[in-house]
Design a protein around this motif. Structure first.
Motif, short mmCIF file in Angstrom:
data_model
loop_
_atom_site.label_atom_id
_atom_site.label_comp_id
_atom_site.label_asym_id
_atom_site.label_seq_id
_atom_site.Cartn_x
_atom_site.Cartn_y
_atom_site.Cartn_z
N GLY A 48 0.58 -1.19 0.02
CA GLY A 48 -0.04 -0.22 0.08
C GLY A 48 0.77 1.41 -0.03
O GLY A 48 0.30 2.34 0.18
N VAL A 49 2.08 1.14 -0.33
CA VAL A 49 2.81 2.44 -0.19
C VAL A 49 2.82 3.43 -1.69
O VAL A 49 2.66 2.48 -2.69
N SER A 50 2.24 4.24 -1.61
CA SER A 50 1.84 5.19 -2.96
C SER A 50 2.61 6.34 -3.04
O SER A 50 2.37 7.07 -4.13
N SER A 51 3.49 6.78 -2.00
CA SER A 51 4.10 8.05 -2.11
C SER A 51 5.47 7.69 -1.49
O SER A 51 5.66 7.02 -0.81
N THR A 52 6.42 8.69 -1.88
CA THR A 52 7.73 8.48 -1.15
C THR A 52 8.20 9.93 -0.36
O THR A 52 7.63 10.97 -0.92
N PRO A 53 9.02 9.80 0.47
CA PRO A 53 9.42 8.89 1.46
C PRO A 53 8.32 8.13 2.09
O PRO A 53 7.34 9.01 2.81
N MET A 54 8.34 7.02 2.42
CA MET A 54 7.54 6.48 3.46
C MET A 54 8.21 5.51 4.42
O MET A 54 9.39 4.71 3.84
N PHE A 55 8.14 5.49 5.59
CA PHE A 55 9.10 4.46 6.66
C PHE A 55 8.27 3.55 7.38
O PHE A 55 7.03 4.03 7.63
N VAL A 56 8.85 2.62 7.66
CA VAL A 56 8.39 1.70 8.54
C VAL A 56 9.39 1.21 9.77
O VAL A 56 10.21 0.87 9.48
N VAL A 57 8.86 1.88 11.05
CA VAL A 57 9.80 1.25 12.04
C VAL A 57 9.35 0.09 12.77
O VAL A 57 8.24 0.00 13.38
N ILE A 58 10.30 -0.77 12.90
CA ILE A 58 9.95 -2.00 13.53
C ILE A 58 10.52 -2.35 14.89
O ILE A 58 11.59 -1.98 14.95
N GLY A 59 10.00 -2.45 15.99
CA GLY A 59 10.39 -2.56 17.26
C GLY A 59 10.94 -3.88 17.68
O GLY A 59 10.71 -5.06 16.78
#
Length: 229
Positions: free
Chosen positions: A191-202
């Motif tokens: 579902g990423v449709s724009s940049t930048p996009m971040f995912v932070v995983i703990g």
């Protein structure tokens, strides 16, 4: 006989301005929701496969992972790379608290694909992250030709430490086209449709999404929360 007063023409736009104000407030609220955790990306272990992304920046054993989906032609990606990434590098990557992976999402134009391929040609010479920063530092305007293959070769000719003949041969081969395309498809699939996009995983595998070139303070808050969990 008393005449009816004509309506005051100056008072007419009042309702219009109120409406615009309400729309602006709603837009701001949506922006806040979209900023952190409200994007509802379809993230799962199988969908968010970073195996073909960039080499890890930071310690492989770091408990927090930062994944960026970016495009080398994206001006907001450049802004984040120049303004925010150095602070994350200093405070979290170099200290072993977090690691970072860059995922290709070439969506701005046809030239973006070749720019992303070129990063893996630099990676063959163990220069991925240095070249990554070099591309952003020398970014032109969107789709103005700066990222075309012939211009990437010219740009690379001024990149210190690069074996240009080996780099050009790699770029001509198109050997990394599928790798870049696969990374792009992973981003689109979740579902990423724009940049930048971040995912932070703990460390507990919880994920928080961040949209746009947000300042260091936004990342600091989220990363610290992950580290404390």
């Amino acid at each position: 006989m008393r005449k009816n007063k004509k309506p005051n023409a100056k008072s007419k736009p009042k309702g219009k301005f109120i409406g615009i104000g309400i729309i602006a407030i709603i837009a701001a609220i949506i922006g806040v929701i979209a900023l952190i955790g409200g994007l509802d990306l379809n993230i799962s272990k199988t969908a968010l496969n970073t195996n073909n992304g960039s080499p890890i920046l930071g310690s492989e054993s770091a408990s927090v992972t930062i994944i960026e989906f970016g495009d080398y032609q994206c001006p907001f990606c450049r802004k984040w790379n120049i303004e925010t990434k150095p602070l994350i590098d200093k405070n979290y990557l170099q200290t072993g608290k977090a690691k970072m992976i860059y995922m290709d999402l070439p969506i701005i134009g046809a030239d973006s694909l070749k720019a992303h391929e070129s990063s893996y040609c630099a990676n063959e010479q163990d220069l991925y992250w240095k070249y990554h920063d070099y591309l952003y530092s020398n970014q032109g305007h969107e789709n103005d030709g700066w990222a075309r293959e012939e211009n990437l070769k010219i740009l690379a000719s001024s990149f210190e430490g690069l074996d240009l003949e080996k780099f050009n041969k790699c770029l001509d081969s198109g050997k990394y086209t599928n790798r870049v395309t696969d990374n792009k498809n992973i981003g689109i699939r979740i579902g990423v449709s724009s940049t930048p996009m971040f995912v932070v995983i703990g460390p507990d595998k919880s994920t928080t999404q961040i949209a746009g070139a947000q300042p260091f303070s936004v990342f600091q808050k989220i990363i610290d929360e992950k580290l404390a969990s």
